[in-house]
Every structure is written in structure tokens, then in C-alpha cells.
Design a protein around this motif. Sequence first.
Motif, PDB file in Angstrom:
ATOM      1  N   GLY A 124       0.677  -1.323   0.160  1.00 58.89           N
ATOM      2  CA  GLY A 124      -0.005  -0.078   0.109  1.00 58.89           C
ATOM      3  C   GLY A 124       0.843   1.419   0.010  1.00 58.89           C
ATOM      4  N   THR A 125       0.161   2.374   0.015  1.00 56.28           N
ATOM      5  CA  THR A 125       0.814   3.608  -0.037  1.00 56.28           C
ATOM      6  C   THR A 125       0.957   4.349   1.209  1.00 56.28           C
ATOM      7  N   PRO A 126       1.923   4.727   1.606  1.00 57.10           N
ATOM      8  CA  PRO A 126       2.032   5.525   2.895  1.00 57.10           C
ATOM      9  C   PRO A 126       1.130   6.525   3.232  1.00 57.10           C
ATOM     10  N   GLU A 127       0.619   6.787   4.206  1.00 54.26           N
ATOM     11  CA  GLU A 127      -0.203   7.918   4.572  1.00 54.26           C
ATOM     12  C   GLU A 127       0.201   9.430   3.967  1.00 54.26           C
ATOM     13  N   GLU A 128       1.461   9.586   4.315  1.00 51.51           N
ATOM     14  CA  GLU A 128       1.780  10.917   3.992  1.00 51.51           C
ATOM     15  C   GLU A 128       1.891  11.213   2.642  1.00 51.51           C
ATOM     16  N   LEU A 129       1.873  10.218   1.557  1.00 52.73           N
ATOM     17  CA  LEU A 129       1.603  10.460   0.217  1.00 52.73           C
ATOM     18  C   LEU A 129       0.294  10.621  -0.276  1.00 52.73           C
ATOM     19  N   ILE A 130      -0.580  10.304   0.471  1.00 58.62           N
ATOM     20  CA  ILE A 130      -2.063  10.295  -0.116  1.00 58.62           C
ATOM     21  C   ILE A 130      -2.412  12.084   0.239  1.00 58.62           C
ATOM     22  N   THR A 131      -2.800  12.538  -1.005  1.00 56.94           N
ATOM     23  CA  THR A 131      -3.145  13.976  -1.218  1.00 56.94           C
ATOM     24  C   THR A 131      -4.631  14.147  -1.361  1.00 56.94           C
ATOM     25  N   THR A 132      -5.331  13.393  -1.578  1.00 54.40           N
ATOM     26  CA  THR A 132      -6.795  13.523  -2.019  1.00 54.40           C
ATOM     27  C   THR A 132      -7.682  12.293  -1.413  1.00 54.40           C
ATOM     28  N   VAL A 133      -8.942  12.667  -0.648  1.00 54.31           N
ATOM     29  CA  VAL A 133      -9.518  11.641  -0.065  1.00 54.31           C
ATOM     30  C   VAL A 133     -10.977  12.239  -0.437  1.00 54.31           C
ATOM     31  N   VAL A 134     -11.823  11.235  -1.149  1.00 50.86           N
ATOM     32  CA  VAL A 134     -13.059  11.561  -1.775  1.00 50.86           C
ATOM     33  C   VAL A 134     -14.233  10.703  -1.004  1.00 50.86           C
ATOM     34  N   ASP A 135     -15.087  11.317  -0.383  1.00 49.91           N
ATOM     35  CA  ASP A 135     -16.033  10.597   0.115  1.00 49.91           C
ATOM     36  C   ASP A 135     -17.154  10.005  -0.719  1.00 49.91           C
ATOM     37  N   THR A 136     -17.183   8.753  -1.069  1.00 48.30           N
ATOM     38  CA  THR A 136     -18.158   8.100  -2.121  1.00 48.30           C
ATOM     39  C   THR A 136     -19.213   7.088  -1.633  1.00 48.30           C
ATOM     40  N   GLY A 137     -19.401   7.217  -0.240  1.00 48.14           N
ATOM     41  CA  GLY A 137     -20.131   6.281   0.368  1.00 48.14           C
ATOM     42  C   GLY A 137     -21.593   6.150  -0.393  1.00 48.14           C
ATOM     43  N   LYS A 138     -22.271   7.240  -0.715  1.00 52.29           N
ATOM     44  CA  LYS A 138     -23.380   7.200  -1.286  1.00 52.29           C
ATOM     45  C   LYS A 138     -23.426   6.399  -2.859  1.00 52.29           C
ATOM     46  N   GLU A 182     -14.390  -9.965  -0.703  1.00 45.18           N
ATOM     47  CA  GLU A 182     -15.319 -11.131  -0.242  1.00 45.18           C
ATOM     48  C   GLU A 182     -14.850 -11.512   1.108  1.00 45.18           C
ATOM     49  N   GLY A 183     -15.916 -11.684   1.987  1.00 43.36           N
ATOM     50  CA  GLY A 183     -15.521 -12.247   3.392  1.00 43.36           C
ATOM     51  C   GLY A 183     -14.871 -11.477   4.257  1.00 43.36           C
ATOM     52  N   LEU A 184     -14.808 -10.187   3.786  1.00 45.43           N
ATOM     53  CA  LEU A 184     -14.388  -9.021   4.763  1.00 45.43           C
ATOM     54  C   LEU A 184     -15.585  -8.725   5.785  1.00 45.43           C
ATOM     55  N   PRO A 185     -14.934  -8.320   7.243  1.00 53.36           N
ATOM     56  CA  PRO A 185     -16.054  -7.750   8.036  1.00 53.36           C
ATOM     57  C   PRO A 185     -16.489  -6.518   7.492  1.00 53.36           C
ATOM     58  N   ALA A 186     -17.598  -6.286   7.816  1.00 48.80           N
ATOM     59  CA  ALA A 186     -18.448  -5.247   7.382  1.00 48.80           C
ATOM     60  C   ALA A 186     -17.817  -3.899   7.449  1.00 48.80           C
ATOM     61  N   ASP A 187     -17.225  -3.420   8.586  1.00 50.08           N
ATOM     62  CA  ASP A 187     -16.512  -2.343   8.812  1.00 50.08           C
ATOM     63  C   ASP A 187     -15.268  -2.090   7.878  1.00 50.08           C
ATOM     64  N   LEU A 188     -14.638  -3.317   7.585  1.00 54.02           N
ATOM     65  CA  LEU A 188     -13.433  -3.234   6.704  1.00 54.02           C
ATOM     66  C   LEU A 188     -13.708  -3.074   5.415  1.00 54.02           C
ATOM     67  N   ARG A 189     -14.775  -3.966   4.884  1.00 57.40           N
ATOM     68  CA  ARG A 189     -15.214  -3.697   3.537  1.00 57.40           C
ATOM     69  C   ARG A 189     -15.742  -2.202   3.410  1.00 57.40           C
ATOM     70  N   LEU A 190     -16.388  -1.569   4.305  1.00 59.29           N
ATOM     71  CA  LEU A 190     -16.807  -0.214   4.018  1.00 59.29           C
ATOM     72  C   LEU A 190     -15.722   0.864   4.027  1.00 59.29           C
ATOM     73  N   ALA A 191     -14.654   0.491   4.709  1.00 57.16           N
ATOM     74  CA  ALA A 191     -13.565   1.227   4.467  1.00 57.16           C
ATOM     75  C   ALA A 191     -12.853   1.308   3.255  1.00 57.16           C
ATOM     76  N   PHE A 192     -12.963   0.077   2.512  1.00 57.18           N
ATOM     77  CA  PHE A 192     -12.443  -0.211   1.231  1.00 57.18           C
ATOM     78  C   PHE A 192     -13.153   0.592   0.398  1.00 57.18           C
ATOM     79  N   LEU A 193     -14.467   0.425   0.248  1.00 59.36           N
ATOM     80  CA  LEU A 193     -15.332   0.739  -0.701  1.00 59.36           C
ATOM     81  C   LEU A 193     -16.244   2.191  -0.627  1.00 59.36           C
ATOM     82  N   ALA A 194     -15.968   2.693   0.532  1.00 56.16           N
ATOM     83  CA  ALA A 194     -16.821   4.118   0.502  1.00 56.16           C
ATOM     84  C   ALA A 194     -16.006   5.249   0.737  1.00 56.16           C
ATOM     85  N   THR A 195     -14.633   5.193   0.351  1.00 59.83           N
ATOM     86  CA  THR A 195     -13.836   6.349   0.444  1.00 59.83           C
ATOM     87  C   THR A 195     -12.580   6.122  -0.634  1.00 59.83           C
ATOM     88  N   GLU A 196     -12.499   6.876  -1.601  1.00 55.85           N
ATOM     89  CA  GLU A 196     -11.440   6.931  -2.479  1.00 55.85           C
ATOM     90  C   GLU A 196     -10.173   7.647  -1.999  1.00 55.85           C
TER      91      GLU A 196
END
Length: 260
Positions: free
Chosen positions: A191-205, A225-239
Amino acid sequence: MTSGDGPQRLMVVVAHPDDETFGCGSLLLHAAAAGATTAVCCATRGEAGEPAPGSGITNERLPAVRERELRAAAGLLQVSRVDLLDFADSGMSGPAGPETLVGAEFADVRDRVRERLEDFRPHVVVTLDAGDGHRDHARIRDATLAAVAQSRWQVARVYLQCLPQALMRRWLEHIAREHPTSQHLEGDVPGTPEELITTVVDTGKHLTERERAIAAHASQVSPYEGLPADLRLAFLATEHLRRITPEWRGGERERDVFFP
């Protein structure tokens, strides 16, 4: 949301069918909802992938199936155009012939991407950051950045789609609990170190629509597939993205990839 020559345009450039959905699906939906016209440029048909268990799909049929899935998912993501570059999938390792994305001449890969860029004329380009270590992802990242640099069309913003290391660390903790012998537990945290991430887009809707697009790639096992709901949401609801152009000079993170 328009520019001087009409609606803004966003192009996602990826290596395999499903990268556009598993990686950038919510961003494509976000762009379409904002009034942008979107396109996907995919380098291969993913023929080196493994058919999902129980799918009944043979390796011989896989390229055609994955192309159909790509186009079906793109429709669900409201993508207006899909381009295939006709390279072969290089696989994760081993020899890469000259017909593959990794084995082909770099200039050929770059120029095929550039041709699509100049034809579609996107204001925003997004490609993969290859933080997962896949060699095809790294190849299409490098070729896309080179294509943008040489294009006669000036792209306003260029981004790498990222998997934050902090999120990948949570994923590895889950894997360690559920699959303690997994090969994913070997080596460093991807993955990418946090300090390199410049842009965070809320796409939950857009989560429901993205889930439909994920399901369209039925020949492949979803990484969610098979991820806990909170972890799945963390991957899919924010870019999470890293802005390459214009150069990031620090400050508060962006919340969108488009100009006001």
C-alpha cells in the motif's frame, strides 16, 4: 460541472478487467454523478487470472468472459467509453513474452495509451499506484504517466489510485486471524504511506451501485469477499488518491479530483 469545452472528462487507465471496478468504481460513479463524462482504458483481457471456483469458466474462455464483464461493469458505473489495448496479461511472475503488457516495448504501451488520451481528451486521468506489487499495475502506471507527459492534449490533473498502508495493515490483521498460513502475510505491508495521499473523496453514497458492478465480475473472486462489514466499508466508501499533476506542495488534503 463543466470546462470551457463542455462537461469535464475523466479517464481511468488500468491493467486488467475488474481494476476499474475493484479499484476505481466509486470514483467513476462520483464523477458521473457530478456531471463528468468518463472513460476506461484497459490494457489486457485478464487472461492470466484464475476463474472463480464453481464458475464453470475454462481458461480458454476467460479472456472473452472478462471482456464482457468489463463492459457490463462499465455500464453499471455509467462509463461512456471502454478502450482495450490488446496486450496479454503478464501474470504475477514468470517469463513475460513480447505480447504481454510487461514484455512489450515500453514505448508501444505508452503510445497506445497516449492515442486514447488524445482522442478522449480527459481533464482528469487516474491510474493505479501499484502499491499491491503487481507488475502489470506498475507497467500501466508508468506508461500512463509517460503518455500524459508526451500527449498533445494537456491533462489538467493526474492521480494515482491508492490503497493506504494503514488500511492494508487492517486487512493483513484480518488475514492473519482467518488465514494464518496465507502468503500475503510474508513481506512488508503493501500500500501507499499515509503521507503520500493527497486526496480523499467520500463516495459512500455510491456503495450500492459499486456493489452491483463488483458482482458483474463474476468470473473473479472479489478481494472484498469475506471481509468484516466495517473493513469492507473502509475500502469501498472512500477513495484515496495521490495527485501527481499539478505537483502536490502540501497543505490540507483535497476532497475532490475536479476543479470547482
